[in-house]
Design a protein around this motif. Structure first.
Motif: not given
Length: 128
Positions: A39-40, A42-44, A46-47, A50, A67, A110-111, A113
């Protein structure tokens, strides 16, 4: 600018972070990135996306990263739905008994917003 060039930083991060089963394909000026990661990671990803496309309006990226965390609920079922022209979260929810646009939004936070900004070709999860 080629789509892969535009998202070079994202692709480089995915490779460096060791995304499992990483697949990068370009089709009709849309970049598809698939694979599995914690998850970490995947989150990065998406960051980074963005940062490249802050309004998420380009519609030229499909980021499909599953994940691999041990605490991910493997018993929960979901279906992947590809958004079509004219779709809205409400219209998609109406196709599934008991589904609401809010549940779809939550499953895809997560995708997505803004629930009013989905685009054809985007793949979203439908929790079942």
């Amino acid at each position: 600018m080629a789509v892969q060039d535009k998202y070079g930083k994202l692709i480089d991060y995915a490779r460096q972070a060791g995304v499992q089963g990483l697949s990068i394909k370009e089709d009709n000026n849309v970049l598809h990135i698939d694979g599995s990661a914690p998850t970490s990671v995947k989150d990065q990803m998406w960051n980074i996306y963005n940062q490249i496309d802050p309004d998420m309006r380009s519609g030229d990226l499909v980021l499909n990263i599953h994940t691999t965390d041990a605490n991910t609920a493997s018993s929960s079922k979901e279906e992947v739905y590809e958004v079509r022209s004219g779709d809205s979260l409400s219209k998609i929810a109406a196709r599934y008994p008991g589904m609401t646009w809010n549940k779809i939004m939550e499953a895809n936070k997560d995708q997505i917003k803004d629930p009013n900004r989905i685009y054809p070709g985007q793949k979203i999860r439908i929790p079942l």
